[in-house]
Every structure is written in structure tokens, then in C-alpha cells.
Design an enzyme around this catalytic site. Sequence first.
Site, PDB file in Angstrom:
ATOM      1  N   ASN A 140      -2.030   0.279   6.574  1.00  0.00           N
ATOM      2  CA  ASN A 140      -1.574  -0.992   7.155  1.00  0.00           C
ATOM      3  C   ASN A 140      -0.682  -1.822   6.221  1.00  0.00           C
ATOM      4  OD1 ASN A 140      -3.595  -1.912   5.502  1.00  0.00           O
ATOM      5  ND2 ASN A 140      -4.709  -3.042   7.068  1.00  0.00           N
ATOM      6  N   THR A 144      -5.460  -7.015  10.595  1.00  0.00           N
ATOM      7  CA  THR A 144      -5.743  -5.759   9.878  1.00  0.00           C
ATOM      8  C   THR A 144      -5.194  -4.550  10.643  1.00  0.00           C
ATOM      9  OG1 THR A 144      -7.777  -6.763   9.058  1.00  0.00           O
ATOM     10  CG2 THR A 144      -7.597  -4.377   8.848  1.00  0.00           C
ATOM     11  N   LYS A 197       0.823  -1.213   0.000  1.00  0.00           N
ATOM     12  CA  LYS A 197       0.000   0.000   0.000  1.00  0.00           C
ATOM     13  C   LYS A 197       0.866   1.277   0.000  1.00  0.00           C
ATOM     14  CE  LYS A 197      -3.990  -2.197   2.224  1.00  0.00           C
ATOM     15  NZ  LYS A 197      -5.042  -2.035   3.257  1.00  0.00           N
ATOM     16  N   PHE A 206     -15.542   3.659   6.767  1.00  0.00           N
ATOM     17  CA  PHE A 206     -14.188   4.079   6.418  1.00  0.00           C
ATOM     18  C   PHE A 206     -13.936   4.075   4.907  1.00  0.00           C
ATOM     19  CE2 PHE A 206     -14.135  -0.466   7.544  1.00  0.00           C
ATOM     20  CZ  PHE A 206     -13.621  -1.025   6.370  1.00  0.00           C
ATOM     21  N   ARG A 261       2.644  -6.625   8.825  1.00  0.00           N
ATOM     22  CA  ARG A 261       1.983  -5.430   9.380  1.00  0.00           C
ATOM     23  C   ARG A 261       2.610  -5.015  10.707  1.00  0.00           C
ATOM     24  NH1 ARG A 261      -4.016  -7.236   7.341  1.00  0.00           N
ATOM     25  NH2 ARG A 261      -4.106  -5.921   5.490  1.00  0.00           N
ATOM     26  N   ARG A 284      -2.304 -14.477   4.733  1.00  0.00           N
ATOM     27  CA  ARG A 284      -2.927 -13.662   5.784  1.00  0.00           C
ATOM     28  C   ARG A 284      -2.213 -13.853   7.122  1.00  0.00           C
ATOM     29  NH1 ARG A 284      -7.426 -10.867   4.159  1.00  0.00           N
ATOM     30  NH2 ARG A 284      -8.408 -10.785   6.192  1.00  0.00           N
ATOM     31  N   GLU A 324      -9.479  -9.915  -7.866  1.00  0.00           N
ATOM     32  CA  GLU A 324      -8.518  -8.831  -7.625  1.00  0.00           C
ATOM     33  C   GLU A 324      -7.315  -8.932  -8.564  1.00  0.00           C
ATOM     34  OE1 GLU A 324      -9.925  -8.530  -2.964  1.00  0.00           O
ATOM     35  OE2 GLU A 324      -7.884  -9.227  -3.402  1.00  0.00           O
ATOM     36  N   HIS A 343      -2.148  -5.459   1.487  1.00  0.00           N
ATOM     37  CA  HIS A 343      -3.455  -6.093   1.325  1.00  0.00           C
ATOM     38  C   HIS A 343      -3.231  -7.569   1.039  1.00  0.00           C
ATOM     39  CE1 HIS A 343      -7.378  -7.112  -0.356  1.00  0.00           C
ATOM     40  NE2 HIS A 343      -6.736  -7.636  -1.385  1.00  0.00           N
ATOM     41  N   TYR A 390     -12.379  -1.432  -4.095  1.00  0.00           N
ATOM     42  CA  TYR A 390     -12.932  -1.604  -2.746  1.00  0.00           C
ATOM     43  C   TYR A 390     -14.459  -1.461  -2.704  1.00  0.00           C
ATOM     44  CZ  TYR A 390      -8.353  -1.913  -0.502  1.00  0.00           C
ATOM     45  OH  TYR A 390      -7.112  -2.331  -0.081  1.00  0.00           O
TER      46      TYR A 390
END
Length: 139
Positions: free
Chosen positions: A114, A93, A11, A59, A104, A87, A128, A117, A51
Site C-alpha cells: 500500500n 490502509t 514501501k 498478516f 495510496r 494520514r 519509529e 506508511h 512491526y
Amino acid sequence: MSTNRTFTMIKPDAVANGHIGAIINDITAAGFKIIALKYTKLTDETAGQFYAVHKERPFYADLVSFMSSGPIVAAILEKDNAIEDFRKLIGATNPADAAEGTIRAKYAKSIDANAVHGSDSDENAQIEGDFFFTAAERF
Ligand SMILES: Nc1ncnc2c1ncn2[C@@H]1O[C@H](COP(=O)(O)OP(=O)(O)OP(=O)(O)O)[C@@H](O)[C@H]1O
């Protein structure tokens, strides 16, 4: 549909903070093979599309403006059990809750900025990945 692939983005916060190399290194060291890789930038419009599932969340507007605030790295990754293992590698998250040693925990500053993704299902990994890469861009 492949069950051994996931999709990730590094990100804007992690790119701006100079963590591209370290994050890619963590990803490959964990056994993921890079199938496709792209340095790019989302617009408000493309971030909003990506998104769209979060459209009703409070948010959403902040997420879209953050994700289009600077360049990102998009990638398709391959490994057995890719979704779940990735993950685990990235952690919770909210980086405050992310286990020690996760991407993270190491590189993220806040729940919105964060660092990375990771797709949450095989179906979303496919959708995606298709959003960013044509068939000719996957190796
Ligand atoms: N309460 C929140 N406040 C601000 N941003 C949030 C909040 N919850 C989630 N987000 C942002 O929206 C993204 C998508 O939320 P989601 O619940 O799908 O989390 P995730 O699946 O862990 O993250 P990602 O989809 O980016 O891997 C999060 O990565 C985070 O950047």
C-alpha cells in the site's frame, strides 16, 4: 515529545514502481518539511522488530516478508497536526477505500502493497523515527 512530527516509509512496492520522486513531491507540496531522509532496506529481522506490535495479527508474516523484499525510503516529517494531516494525505490502509487524490489511491495496488506508511500517534512517530535515525541524522 513533539506533536508536530510524523514518520513515514515509502514501501518496497512504490520504490520498485518508480514512485519515490512523485510521493516526496506530494508530501512536500502538502506542506511537510523533511527533517530526516534515508534510502535503505529492512531485513526480515528489522522488519519484524519494526512491526512487532502486529505480531499476533494474521498478516504479520506476509507484512514482514513484503517490507524486507526491497529497498524503502524512511523519513521524519514536520508540520502542524502532522499525524492526522499525513494520514489524510495517504488515505485509507486499503487503497480500494482510499479517497481520490490520496497517495495510496494514486500509487498503491493492494492492502499489503500500500505504497506508504504513516505513524498513527505521536508516541509511535517518536519510536519509529528513533528506529531509523540517530539524533545526528535529523536536521
Ligand atoms: N488485512 C490485511 N492484510 C494484509 N496486510 C495488511 C492487512 N491489514 C493491514 N495490513 C498491512 O499492515 C500494515 C499495518 O497495518 P495497520 O492496521 O497499522 O494500517 P495503517 O496504520 O494504515 O498502515 P501503516 O501502519 O503502514 O501506515 C498496513 O499498512 C498494511 O500494509
